[in-house]
Design an enzyme around this catalytic site. Structure first.
Site, mmCIF file in Angstrom:
data_model
loop_
_atom_site.group_PDB
_atom_site.id
_atom_site.type_symbol
_atom_site.label_atom_id
_atom_site.label_comp_id
_atom_site.label_asym_id
_atom_site.label_seq_id
_atom_site.Cartn_x
_atom_site.Cartn_y
_atom_site.Cartn_z
ATOM 1 N N ASP A 148 73.690 7.046 63.450
ATOM 2 C CA ASP A 148 72.234 6.891 63.553
ATOM 3 C C ASP A 148 71.749 6.926 64.996
ATOM 4 O O ASP A 148 70.576 7.145 65.259
ATOM 5 C CB ASP A 148 71.827 5.543 62.940
ATOM 6 C CG ASP A 148 71.217 5.722 61.574
ATOM 7 O OD1 ASP A 148 70.719 6.816 61.297
ATOM 8 O OD2 ASP A 148 71.241 4.759 60.801
ATOM 9 N N HIS A 206 58.873 7.805 61.260
ATOM 10 C CA HIS A 206 59.688 7.545 60.069
ATOM 11 C C HIS A 206 59.255 6.177 59.541
ATOM 12 O O HIS A 206 59.583 5.134 60.123
ATOM 13 C CB HIS A 206 61.183 7.545 60.427
ATOM 14 C CG HIS A 206 62.065 7.216 59.265
ATOM 15 N ND1 HIS A 206 62.902 8.137 58.665
ATOM 16 C CD2 HIS A 206 62.227 6.071 58.565
ATOM 17 C CE1 HIS A 206 63.530 7.558 57.656
ATOM 18 N NE2 HIS A 206 63.143 6.296 57.585
ATOM 19 N N ASN A 209 61.282 1.407 54.606
ATOM 20 C CA ASN A 209 61.480 -0.043 54.764
ATOM 21 C C ASN A 209 61.786 -0.354 56.212
ATOM 22 O O ASN A 209 61.280 -1.309 56.778
ATOM 23 C CB ASN A 209 62.613 -0.527 53.850
ATOM 24 C CG ASN A 209 62.134 -0.696 52.438
ATOM 25 O OD1 ASN A 209 61.049 -1.227 52.213
ATOM 26 N ND2 ASN A 209 62.923 -0.234 51.485
ATOM 27 N N ARG A 282 53.343 -0.519 48.563
ATOM 28 C CA ARG A 282 52.515 -0.225 47.373
ATOM 29 C C ARG A 282 51.824 -1.479 46.876
ATOM 30 O O ARG A 282 50.632 -1.466 46.562
ATOM 31 C CB ARG A 282 53.381 0.340 46.232
ATOM 32 C CG ARG A 282 53.617 1.815 46.350
ATOM 33 C CD ARG A 282 54.690 2.256 45.413
ATOM 34 N NE ARG A 282 55.948 1.595 45.772
ATOM 35 C CZ ARG A 282 57.149 2.038 45.437
ATOM 36 N NH1 ARG A 282 57.246 3.123 44.706
ATOM 37 N NH2 ARG A 282 58.236 1.428 45.813
ATOM 38 N N GLY A 325 59.400 6.633 53.093
ATOM 39 C CA GLY A 325 58.699 6.293 51.849
ATOM 40 C C GLY A 325 57.198 6.116 52.022
ATOM 41 O O GLY A 325 56.405 6.610 51.207
ATOM 42 N N GLU A 374 68.227 12.435 55.030
ATOM 43 C CA GLU A 374 69.352 12.061 55.900
ATOM 44 C C GLU A 374 70.691 12.502 55.304
ATOM 45 O O GLU A 374 71.607 12.889 56.033
ATOM 46 C CB GLU A 374 69.331 10.541 56.121
ATOM 47 C CG GLU A 374 68.133 10.111 56.966
ATOM 48 C CD GLU A 374 67.683 8.691 56.716
ATOM 49 O OE1 GLU A 374 67.313 8.375 55.556
ATOM 50 O OE2 GLU A 374 67.683 7.891 57.654
#
Ligand code: ADP
Length: 389
Positions: A148, A206, A209, A282, A325, A374
């Site tokens: 990463d 990005h 979460n 959400r 997300g 990814e």
């Protein structure tokens, strides 16, 4: 035909994808996740290709990373029609100073990666446990570690250091930056699908979460909002983002242990901590609770602030790319971020934003939504290494 498996180990879950190794790009067949690693683990399998969208859930009982990898193999075997797993790619959170690209795993490299555990104590041990299990399970396959941090290793020194006594820099206390596999994917996608931006000043947000931002100059990272750990920069689902280190001194003086502080910063902060409700965007967007609104206000405010900082280090901005997300799925958050960024040349295309279009700005500066992948970056790395063997 040969099969490539990608593994992405978290503390309590294990995500994987299965690809057929074909040219020019691996084709994803199955993706899945083992959830609740521990006494009641279960596996969720999603089929792509022919049985697109079909889902299965398998209870696998007690499983740690090792048993979970074996359970994955057991459930995959009948679906693979005797095709052989020839390569396994691993997401490894930390490559330290030295690993600036994917590498083949062997005992010596595993040892060097183990030495990096103090830099990522919450993630690196799980990544390595999973790699060990995969080496045992697929002894004939090549094993590839994808980091990463690697995509950010070319940062200029001013973006690699903290203003601490310089011995700490030598010890590895640096701004590594994370989410590198996601940025690698976005950078490659820009080069392929938007060649007009290939040598542009691009900021990528990005927003999942975990959340971070990356400044891309000619497709290369020159800055990341994340630093030494995956805590810095933007507020996230449960992580705090940028924080005055004086707060940590205060918490320590108040008698909090490092474990307690770690739990607060990683698990109890961010959207969850601010709202007191949930880390799930959400739910926050659907809530009338004043604290949910304030959590979103803070989230949007800090992202806007970071876009400005990224534009400053790039010396301008030609495009902002949303992924993750929230970035990929929330027109409301994208609209709110762009709302006050007109001074950088953004002008929201309201309909395009609502309708899931890729290009959502009519201003002179582009805003694009590009779903990240990814796993594909890992699969491509395995493919290129197995063909180089
Ligand atoms: P991870 O970093 O774990 O991979 P994701 O990239 O899947 O996480 O992002 C998860 C976040 O995306 C959650 O906060 C979730 O609420 C948010 N999200 C997913 N779909 C939507 C949507 N339609 N609107 C707003 N937020 C969404």
């Amino acid at each position: 035909m040969s099969i490539i498996l990608t593994l992405n180990a978290g503390s309590s879950s294990l995500k994987y994808s299965v690809y057929r190794d074909v040219s020019p790009d691996p084709v994803e067949l199955i993706s899945g996740q083992v959830e609740n690693l521990g006494p009641a683990a279960r596996q969720i399998i999603k089929h792509h290709g022919q049985n697109n969208g079909q889902k299965e859930i398998i209870e696998i009982g007690a499983a740690d990373h090792n048993l979970a990898v074996k359970a994955i193999l057991r459930s995959l075997a009948p679906m693979l029609n005797n095709e052989t797993v020839t390569g396994v790619g691993h997401r490894v959170v930390h490559g330290g100073v030295e690993f600036d690209k994917p590498c083949l795993l062997n005992d010596e490299i595993m040892e060097r990666l183990r030495a990096l555990i103090p830099l990522a104590p919450l993630h690196q041990p799980h990544n390595l446990a999973c790699a060990r299990a995969a080496i045992d399970t697929f002894p004939d396959a090549i094993q590839v570690a994808c980091f990463d941090t690697a995509f950010h290793r070319g940062h200029p020194w001013v973006n690699d250091t903290f203003a601490l006594p310089k011995r700490f820099y030598e010890q590895g206390v640096r701004r590594y930056g994370f989410h590198g596999l996601s940025y690698d994917y976005i950078s490659a996608t820009i080069a392929e699908q938007h060649p007009d931006f290939a040598d542009a000043k691009v900021v990528v947000a990005h927003l999942g979460n975990g959340a971070s931002m990356c400044a891309l100059n000619n497709g290369k990272s020159i800055g990341s909002s994340m630093g030494f750990s995956a805590l810095d920069g933007l507020p996230m689902g449960t992580r705090c983002g940028q924080l005055d280190p004086g707060v940590l001194l205060y918490l320590m003086d108040q008698g909090h242990s490092s474990e307690q502080i770690s739990r607060i910063l990683y698990k109890e902060s961010g959207l969850k901590g601010l709202s007191g409700i949930t880390s799930d965007m959400r739910e926050l967007l659907a809530s009338d609770d004043e604290n949910a609104k304030r959590a979103i206000d803070y989230y949007v405010f800090r992202i806007r602030r970071e876009v400005g900082a990224m534009a400053a280090i790039l010396g301008g901005i030609d495009a902002l790319i949303f992924c993750g997300g929230i970035g990929e799925n929330s027109p409301e958050i994208r609209a709110r971020i762009l709302d006050r960024l007109g001074f950088l040349g953004f002008e929201l295309d309201v309909d395009a934003n609502l309708n899931g279009a890729r290009d959502i700005s009519v201003g002179k500066t582009e805003a694009l939504v590009i779903p990240t992948d990814e796993e594909r970056v890992i699969a491509r790395a395995v493919k290129s290494m197995s063909h180089a063997e």
